[in-house]
Design a protein around this motif. Structure first.
Motif, PDB file in Angstrom:
ATOM      1  N   THR A   1       9.660   3.461   2.373  1.00 59.39           N
ATOM      2  CA  THR A   1      10.142   2.262   3.066  1.00 59.39           C
ATOM      3  C   THR A   1       9.834   1.034   2.219  1.00 59.39           C
ATOM      4  OG1 THR A   1       9.531   3.327   5.137  1.00 59.39           O
ATOM      5  CG2 THR A   1      10.042   0.985   5.241  1.00 59.39           C
ATOM      6  N   ALA A   2       8.597   0.982   1.716  1.00 62.18           N
ATOM      7  CA  ALA A   2       8.205  -0.143   0.871  1.00 62.18           C
ATOM      8  C   ALA A   2       9.088  -0.212  -0.372  1.00 62.18           C
ATOM      9  CB  ALA A   2       6.735  -0.009   0.472  1.00 62.18           C
TER      10      ALA A   2
ATOM     11  N   ALA B   1       5.213  -0.022   8.254  1.00 62.64           N
ATOM     12  CA  ALA B   1       5.729   1.342   8.446  1.00 62.64           C
ATOM     13  C   ALA B   1       4.565   2.300   8.661  1.00 62.64           C
ATOM     14  CB  ALA B   1       6.570   1.769   7.250  1.00 62.64           C
TER      15      ALA B   1
ATOM     16  N   VAL C   1      12.593  -1.494   0.476  1.00 68.74           N
ATOM     17  CA  VAL C   1      12.537  -2.935   0.718  1.00 68.74           C
ATOM     18  C   VAL C   1      12.384  -3.689  -0.608  1.00 68.74           C
ATOM     19  CG1 VAL C   1      11.174  -4.793   1.749  1.00 68.74           C
ATOM     20  CG2 VAL C   1      11.668  -2.734   3.056  1.00 68.74           C
ATOM     21  N   GLY C   2      11.500  -3.188  -1.472  1.00 67.33           N
ATOM     22  CA  GLY C   2      11.296  -3.834  -2.765  1.00 67.33           C
ATOM     23  C   GLY C   2      12.575  -3.869  -3.580  1.00 67.33           C
TER      24      GLY C   2
ATOM     25  N   ALA D   1      -4.695  14.089   5.873  1.00 65.56           N
ATOM     26  CA  ALA D   1      -5.072  12.724   5.515  1.00 65.56           C
ATOM     27  C   ALA D   1      -5.389  11.890   6.745  1.00 65.56           C
ATOM     28  CB  ALA D   1      -3.943  12.073   4.723  1.00 65.56           C
TER      29      ALA D   1
ATOM     30  N   GLY E   1       5.706  -1.760   3.899  1.00 62.61           N
ATOM     31  CA  GLY E   1       5.022  -0.479   3.770  1.00 62.61           C
ATOM     32  C   GLY E   1       3.862  -0.373   4.750  1.00 62.61           C
TER      33      GLY E   1
ATOM     34  N   ARG F   1       2.400   9.853  15.142  1.00 68.38           N
ATOM     35  CA  ARG F   1       1.885  11.205  14.936  1.00 68.38           C
ATOM     36  C   ARG F   1       0.366  11.188  14.933  1.00 68.38           C
ATOM     37  NH1 ARG F   1       4.580  14.062  10.021  1.00 68.38           N
ATOM     38  NH2 ARG F   1       5.762  12.217   9.484  1.00 68.38           N
TER      39      ARG F   1
ATOM     40  N   THR G   1       5.991   5.981  -6.962  1.00 68.98           N
ATOM     41  CA  THR G   1       5.447   6.395  -5.677  1.00 68.98           C
ATOM     42  C   THR G   1       4.948   7.842  -5.622  1.00 68.98           C
ATOM     43  OG1 THR G   1       6.872   4.806  -4.617  1.00 68.98           O
ATOM     44  CG2 THR G   1       6.013   6.555  -3.227  1.00 68.98           C
TER      45      THR G   1
ATOM     46  N   THR H   1       1.845   8.577  -7.712  1.00 71.62           N
ATOM     47  CA  THR H   1       0.644   8.019  -7.099  1.00 71.62           C
ATOM     48  C   THR H   1       0.172   8.878  -5.934  1.00 71.62           C
ATOM     49  OG1 THR H   1       1.563   5.862  -7.643  1.00 71.62           O
ATOM     50  CG2 THR H   1      -0.337   5.880  -6.198  1.00 71.62           C
ATOM     51  N   ILE H   2       1.106   9.269  -5.074  1.00 70.04           N
ATOM     52  CA  ILE H   2       0.740  10.102  -3.922  1.00 70.04           C
ATOM     53  C   ILE H   2       0.110  11.403  -4.406  1.00 70.04           C
ATOM     54  CG2 ILE H   2       1.665  11.440  -1.993  1.00 70.04           C
ATOM     55  CD1 ILE H   2       3.716   9.260  -1.557  1.00 70.04           C
TER      56      ILE H   2
ATOM     57  N   LYS I   1       6.887   8.605   3.735  1.00 71.68           N
ATOM     58  CA  LYS I   1       7.881   7.806   4.471  1.00 71.68           C
ATOM     59  C   LYS I   1       7.578   6.320   4.379  1.00 71.68           C
ATOM     60  CE  LYS I   1       9.441  10.919   8.066  1.00 71.68           C
ATOM     61  NZ  LYS I   1       9.246  11.267   9.476  1.00 71.68           N
ATOM     62  N   ALA I   2       6.314   5.979   4.632  1.00 70.38           N
ATOM     63  CA  ALA I   2       5.939   4.565   4.595  1.00 70.38           C
ATOM     64  C   ALA I   2       6.086   4.001   3.185  1.00 70.38           C
ATOM     65  CB  ALA I   2       4.508   4.385   5.102  1.00 70.38           C
ATOM     66  N   ALA I   3       5.672   4.796   2.179  1.00 71.86           N
ATOM     67  CA  ALA I   3       5.742   4.318   0.801  1.00 71.86           C
ATOM     68  C   ALA I   3       7.193   4.126   0.367  1.00 71.86           C
ATOM     69  CB  ALA I   3       5.036   5.297  -0.131  1.00 71.86           C
TER      70      ALA I   3
ATOM     71  N   THR J   1       1.087   2.507  -3.821  1.00 70.08           N
ATOM     72  CA  THR J   1       2.439   2.807  -4.302  1.00 70.08           C
ATOM     73  C   THR J   1       3.309   1.556  -4.325  1.00 70.08           C
ATOM     74  OG1 THR J   1       3.319   3.324  -2.128  1.00 70.08           O
ATOM     75  CG2 THR J   1       2.401   5.148  -3.380  1.00 70.08           C
TER      76      THR J   1
ATOM     77  N   CYS K   1       9.142 -10.028  -4.093  1.00 69.64           N
ATOM     78  CA  CYS K   1       9.579  -8.671  -3.765  1.00 69.64           C
ATOM     79  C   CYS K   1       8.402  -7.765  -3.469  1.00 69.64           C
ATOM     80  CB  CYS K   1      10.389  -8.074  -4.904  1.00 69.64           C
ATOM     81  SG  CYS K   1      11.918  -8.927  -5.165  1.00 69.64           S
TER      82      CYS K   1
ATOM     83  N   ALA L   1       7.617  -5.836  -0.016  1.00 72.74           N
ATOM     84  CA  ALA L   1       7.518  -4.378  -0.017  1.00 72.74           C
ATOM     85  C   ALA L   1       6.195  -3.927   0.588  1.00 72.74           C
ATOM     86  CB  ALA L   1       7.666  -3.844  -1.441  1.00 72.74           C
TER      87      ALA L   1
ATOM     88  N   ALA M   1      -0.129  14.962   3.736  1.00 74.12           N
ATOM     89  CA  ALA M   1      -0.215  13.522   3.532  1.00 74.12           C
ATOM     90  C   ALA M   1       0.389  12.765   4.707  1.00 74.12           C
ATOM     91  CB  ALA M   1       0.481  13.132   2.240  1.00 74.12           C
ATOM     92  N   ARG M   2       0.797  13.512   5.736  1.00 73.57           N
ATOM     93  CA  ARG M   2       1.394  12.917   6.947  1.00 73.57           C
ATOM     94  C   ARG M   2       2.512  11.923   6.617  1.00 73.57           C
ATOM     95  NH1 ARG M   2      -3.106  10.309   9.575  1.00 73.57           N
ATOM     96  NH2 ARG M   2      -1.934  10.204  11.515  1.00 73.57           N
ATOM     97  N   HIS M   3       2.372  10.676   7.108  1.00 78.31           N
ATOM     98  CA  HIS M   3       3.491   9.740   6.996  1.00 78.31           C
ATOM     99  C   HIS M   3       3.503   8.951   5.692  1.00 78.31           C
ATOM    100  CE1 HIS M   3       0.033   7.824   8.944  1.00 78.31           C
ATOM    101  NE2 HIS M   3       0.347   6.807   8.168  1.00 78.31           N
ATOM    102  N   THR M   4       2.611   9.301   4.728  1.00 79.97           N
ATOM    103  CA  THR M   4       2.482   8.470   3.527  1.00 79.97           C
ATOM    104  C   THR M   4       3.802   8.279   2.785  1.00 79.97           C
ATOM    105  OG1 THR M   4       0.267   9.362   3.300  1.00 79.97           O
ATOM    106  CG2 THR M   4       1.135   8.129   1.438  1.00 79.97           C
TER     107      THR M   4
ATOM    108  N   VAL N   1      -3.050   4.704   0.123  1.00 81.55           N
ATOM    109  CA  VAL N   1      -2.082   5.196  -0.867  1.00 81.55           C
ATOM    110  C   VAL N   1      -0.775   4.401  -0.784  1.00 81.55           C
ATOM    111  CG1 VAL N   1      -0.732   7.187  -1.622  1.00 81.55           C
ATOM    112  CG2 VAL N   1      -3.115   7.480  -0.985  1.00 81.55           C
TER     113      VAL N   1
END
Lengths: 173, 194
Positions: free
Chosen positions: A156-157, B183, A160-161, B128, B180, B191, A131, A134-135, A152-154, B140, B172, B176, A147-150, B136
């Protein structure tokens, strides 16, 4: 059913790609050789980082530090009934691709690829990405500062994975 | 970051090794690990070449473009603000297909191309856009149809059924990616763009 899908996926994919190439009348064999050369390069590129990281993991394992870490976190891993060996993988996976390959190597060597830990590690490795790398690469390429919320969201994924790989292995394999 | 992780690994193992009286084993493990790394790469070399070769066939025969058409309903859902046939959308789809087919070498340049297009649409700002974050995040959590490296590794270590992990990996990755994306959608509303 699940087994069948998994077993047929690889031959189906190989067959599909080759036949599509023939159907579109391209030189399948030449393309293959050309691509295979690039595979050579990309594998050589990971030798050096892998030497560093596998040495690191093997040293940690031999010193007993990995076992200490495992017993430290065992209240959590025992509670959820997951093998303690996979936790270092979950922690390192988002940060380093070579590092996580090194841990998978260590798990396969110590527990075997068909053990519970080995299977979970396989699924975890296959279903998540590096992750932070990549970011950094994508936002770095276009000069983005925020990158703001990237992340956090990534993440989360990723979480979960990882949880799903434990659940999926328990249910399916 | 890896700088600290790696040096941390080495330092911790030496210190723990001293206290547990296994210093010799630690030294041996270092040499052992260096050999194991090269051994593993040699073991993976053939399989990596094989899949890279197949990926090149897929690329040269335009299989990526055929896949891209199949994916377009999904991408339109994910990036509603980007026009259907724009350069940005094209690059995004091609990157996603490259990831799906495990074309790691091709996926990154395509992804960077997509980011550059998104950057234009974002007016070259330092913050961004929602679309960039979404793109992105999807990258990821990339879904790969055949996790070839893991399968090859499993085979190297003598697994009875190296490819049995494929279906669980799909399940999976899909979970994910969905989480993602959700989210990202939730957080982008919380925001506002600066």
């Amino acid at each position: 059913m699940i087994q069948t899908v998994s077993v047929f996926a690889v031959p189906f994919m190989i067959c599909g790609i080759v036949f599509w190439g023939l159907f579109r009348r391209i030189n399948v064999y030449e393309s293959f050789v050309e691509g295979a050369k690039s595979g050579l390069e990309s594998t050589f590129r990971i030798v050096a980082p892998l030497v560093g990281l596998i040495v690191g993991i093997y040293m940690l394992r031999a010193s007993g530090a990995l076992d200490m870490f495992a017993s430290l976190i065992s209240p959590i891993t025992d509670f959820f009934d997951i093998p303690a060996d996979v936790l270092p993988l979950a922690l390192l996976r988002p940060v380093s691709g070579s590092g996580s390959i090194a841990i998978v190597n260590d798990i396969f060597k110590n527990c075997g690829p068909d053990s519970l830990a080995g299977k979970i590690a396989s699924v975890m490795m296959g279903s998540t990405e590096t992750t932070f790398y990549t970011i950094a690469v994508y936002f770095g390429a276009v000069g983005i500062k925020s990158a703001r919320h990237t992340a956090k969201a990534a993440l989360t994924a990723d979480v979960v994975g990882m949880i799903m790989s434990i659940v999926a292995v328990r249910l399916m394999l | 970051m890896l700088n600290y992780i790696w040096s941390g690994m080495i330092l911790v193992s030496i210190v723990v090794g001293v206290f547990s009286g296994r210093l010799e084993a630690v030294t041996a493990a270092a040499m052992d690990g260096a050999g194991a790394a090269v051994e593993m790469c040699v073991g993976l070399l053939g399989v990596m070449c094989f899949w890279s070769g197949l990926a090149k066939i897929a690329e040269n025969s335009g299989l990526t473009k055929a896949f891209a058409k199949l994916l377009s309903p999904v991408t339109r859902l994910l990036f509603p603000k980007i026009k259907k046939d724009s350069k940005a959308m094209n690059a995004i789809v091609l990157n996603m297909v490259a990831n799906l087919l495990g074309m790691g070498n091709a996926a990154t340049p395509l992804g960077i191309a997509a980011m550059k297009e998104l950057d234009k649409e974002n007016g070259h700002r330092a913050t961004a856009s929602n679309e960039m974050c979404m793109f992105v995040v999807i990258n990821t959590a990339s879904i790969q149809l055949i996790p070839s490296t893991v399968i090859a590794l499993r085979q190297m270590f003598g697994s009875q059924n190296p490819s049995e992990i494929i279906f669980p990996v799909w399940v999976c990755s899909v979970c994910a990616v969905i989480m993602g994306v959700c989210a990202a959608k939730i957080l982008e509303k919380r925001r506002k763009l600066l």
